[in-house]
Design a protein around this motif. Structure first.
Motif, PDB file in Angstrom:
ATOM      1  N   PRO A  12     114.158  60.785   5.813  1.00 38.53           N
ATOM      2  CA  PRO A  12     112.812  60.226   6.002  1.00 38.53           C
ATOM      3  C   PRO A  12     112.356  60.248   7.461  1.00 38.53           C
ATOM      4  N   ALA A  13     113.296  60.198   8.406  1.00 34.67           N
ATOM      5  CA  ALA A  13     112.912  60.241   9.820  1.00 34.67           C
ATOM      6  C   ALA A  13     112.305  61.595  10.190  1.00 34.67           C
ATOM      7  N   VAL A  14     112.718  62.632   9.485  1.00 28.92           N
ATOM      8  CA  VAL A  14     112.141  63.958   9.698  1.00 28.92           C
ATOM      9  C   VAL A  14     110.914  64.144   8.814  1.00 28.92           C
ATOM     10  N   ASN A  15     111.001  63.673   7.593  1.00 18.87           N
ATOM     11  CA  ASN A  15     109.913  63.859   6.633  1.00 18.87           C
ATOM     12  C   ASN A  15     108.600  63.255   7.105  1.00 18.87           C
ATOM     13  N   ARG A  16     108.672  62.154   7.833  1.00 20.73           N
ATOM     14  CA  ARG A  16     107.433  61.493   8.251  1.00 20.73           C
ATOM     15  C   ARG A  16     106.778  62.149   9.466  1.00 20.73           C
ATOM     16  N   GLY A  49     110.353  60.901  17.409  1.00 19.92           N
ATOM     17  CA  GLY A  49     110.225  60.311  16.083  1.00 19.92           C
ATOM     18  C   GLY A  49     111.417  60.610  15.195  1.00 19.92           C
ATOM     19  N   MET A  50     111.934  61.829  15.255  1.00 19.35           N
ATOM     20  CA  MET A  50     113.099  62.186  14.449  1.00 19.35           C
ATOM     21  C   MET A  50     114.327  61.375  14.839  1.00 19.35           C
ATOM     22  N   LEU A  51     114.417  61.027  16.118  1.00 14.56           N
ATOM     23  CA  LEU A  51     115.556  60.235  16.596  1.00 14.56           C
ATOM     24  C   LEU A  51     115.377  58.745  16.369  1.00 14.56           C
ATOM     25  N   GLY A  52     114.169  58.325  15.975  1.00 14.82           N
ATOM     26  CA  GLY A  52     113.906  56.894  15.842  1.00 14.82           C
ATOM     27  C   GLY A  52     113.695  56.207  17.167  1.00 14.82           C
ATOM     28  N   VAL A  53     113.293  56.985  18.192  1.00 14.83           N
ATOM     29  CA  VAL A  53     113.007  56.440  19.521  1.00 14.83           C
ATOM     30  C   VAL A  53     111.504  56.214  19.632  1.00 14.83           C
ATOM     31  N   GLU A  54     111.114  55.011  19.998  1.00 16.95           N
ATOM     32  CA  GLU A  54     109.694  54.672  20.104  1.00 16.95           C
ATOM     33  C   GLU A  54     109.066  55.334  21.323  1.00 16.95           C
ATOM     34  N   ALA A  55     107.900  55.936  21.128  1.00 19.09           N
ATOM     35  CA  ALA A  55     107.109  56.443  22.246  1.00 19.09           C
ATOM     36  C   ALA A  55     106.071  55.389  22.604  1.00 19.09           C
ATOM     37  N   ALA A 100     119.059  58.251  24.902  1.00 19.33           N
ATOM     38  CA  ALA A 100     118.342  57.273  24.078  1.00 19.33           C
ATOM     39  C   ALA A 100     118.842  57.318  22.640  1.00 19.33           C
ATOM     40  N   LYS A 101     118.823  56.159  22.003  1.00 20.99           N
ATOM     41  CA  LYS A 101     119.244  56.054  20.605  1.00 20.99           C
ATOM     42  C   LYS A 101     118.128  55.418  19.795  1.00 20.99           C
ATOM     43  N   ALA A 102     118.281  55.430  18.479  1.00 20.11           N
ATOM     44  CA  ALA A 102     117.298  54.803  17.600  1.00 20.11           C
ATOM     45  C   ALA A 102     117.094  53.346  17.997  1.00 20.11           C
TER      46      ALA A 102
END
Length: 387
Positions: free
Chosen positions: A7-11, A134-140, A113-115
């Motif tokens: 889902p991290a990639v799908n979104r 976004g794929m890594l779950g790191v907030e921009a 950086a990590k999720a």
């Protein structure tokens, strides 16, 4: 029942360039498409480089792996080039060769950086940067930066979860070239707060003049808070060769080595040798292409001075122009799709580069001749009259 996808990639949105190319209606045009959606050089790589690659193809061992960080000769040449270009001190041990600058960014961010962490990104941003975050779950965390980001505003966004400030200069998509003082201020801020300044300088060669783009490599201890990314794709027209570089501390490179070993092991051996040839033998060739692009930039700026044009050239430099469209009741995507479908002009909507960009379009003019700039404006004027 089928298997699930991540889902991290799908979104994450689909690749923007591919989407934009789908807007063109084949067979319906009675004139050439002016394709300004991607910063691909219109010129081929140097004939001398092509001949060198042909020679290299027959060398024993050219099809084998290299060291994960790249061949020593190329690492040393990159370090020497950066030391001269930035009037600083860069050692070969600080350089890792990558398969293009996107891989450089991906490996660098994954190493620090990590999720759940966050990084600060000026808007508008290069979409591949935020796609990877976004794929890594790191907030921009976004800060306004159409001209260049304000260090004071950046400082307000830093908290315990912040791992980096990410810059791209000359900027993609705006073409803006950040002042050396701004880059230094952001480096000092990053160092003071214990985070990294990550700067993508893929387009550094297309600046005017020979003054260093920034002083960071001349600051003692730059390794403490600086990660530099570069690509051979644009200045040497080597997009398909996929050669880039990360320059950072040996401490961070030790982590990047693990990532690189899993991603591609190493950049293609023959591509590394081609990059070494380019860096050592093609300076005059490169400078001729930079001068040509500066001519195209001047032609673009002149074309946008036309009376009656309602599109505004907000920012321009290197290979890009950022343009404000005049249609307040339409989204940037609607305008871009209409330009592609009805006016044979393909560019990207500002909405692909971040929030608050609905009034803008990105024009990438590397594959347009200077004479095409008047045609560009002709089609923009045409779109005003038919709207």
């Amino acid at each position: 029942m089928t298997y699930a996808v991540n889902p991290a990639v799908n979104r994450i949105e689909a690749p923007p360039i591919m989407e934009a190319q789908s807007w063109v209606r084949p067979g319906l045009r009675n004139r050439n498409l002016l394709n300004l959606c991607q910063a691909v050089p219109s010129w081929s790589c140097a004939r001398e480089l092509e001949d060198e690659v042909a020679r290299l193809a027959h060398e024993p061992g050219i099809g084998l792996y290299t060291d994960i960080f790249g061949i020593p000769e190329l690492r040393a040449a990159i370090a020497t080039h950066f030391s001269a270009d930035y009037r600083g001190k860069v050692a070969a041990e600080n350089v890792c060769v990558t398969a293009g600058c996107n891989q450089a960014f991906a490996a660098a961010i994954m190493a620090i950086a990590k999720a759940g962490d966050n990084v600060i990104v000026p808007v508008p941003y290069f979409f591949n940067h935020t796609m990877w975050l976004g794929m890594l779950g790191v907030e921009a965390r976004f800060v306004s930066g159409i001209g260049e980001p304000d260090p004071a505003e950046v400082a307000k966004l830093i908290d315990a979860g912040t791992r980096a400030i990410v810059l791209c200069s000359p900027n993609n998509p705006t073409g803006a070239i950040y002042a050396p003082e701004t880059i230094r201020a952001l480096f000092e801020l990053a160092r003071a707060r214990g985070i990294a300044l990550v700067i993508d300088e893929t387009y550094k060669d297309f600046r005017a003049g020979d003054a260093p783009a920034h002083p960071v490599f001349s600051i003692a201890g730059w390794e403490d808070a600086f990660i530099h990314l570069y690509s051979f794709s644009k200045a040497y027209a080597m997009t398909g060769y996929r050669v880039g570089a990360i320059t950072a501390s040996t401490r961070v490179l030790a982590e990047i080595e693990k990532i690189m070993d899993c991603l591609a092991i190493c950049t293609t051996h023959i591509s590394q040798r081609a990059a070494l040839f380019a860096l050592s033998q093609l300076e005059a060739w490169k400078r001729s292409k930079i001068a040509m692009m500066q001519g195209r930039l001047s032609a673009l700026r002149q074309a946008f001075r036309r009376d009656g044009l309602h599109y505004e050239l907000v920012s321009s430099g290197a290979l890009f122009a950022y343009v404000k469209h005049p249609f307040g009741d339409e989204t940037a995507k609607q305008v871009a799709m209409r330009l592609a479908g009805e006016h044979d002009l393909l560019c990207l909507p500002g909405s692909m580069f971040g929030p608050g960009q609905e009034q803008y379009l990105r024009i990438a003019f590397a594959n347009a001749e200077a004479s095409d700039m008047e045609t560009l404006v002709d089609r923009l004027v045409e779109s005003q009259n038919k709207a």
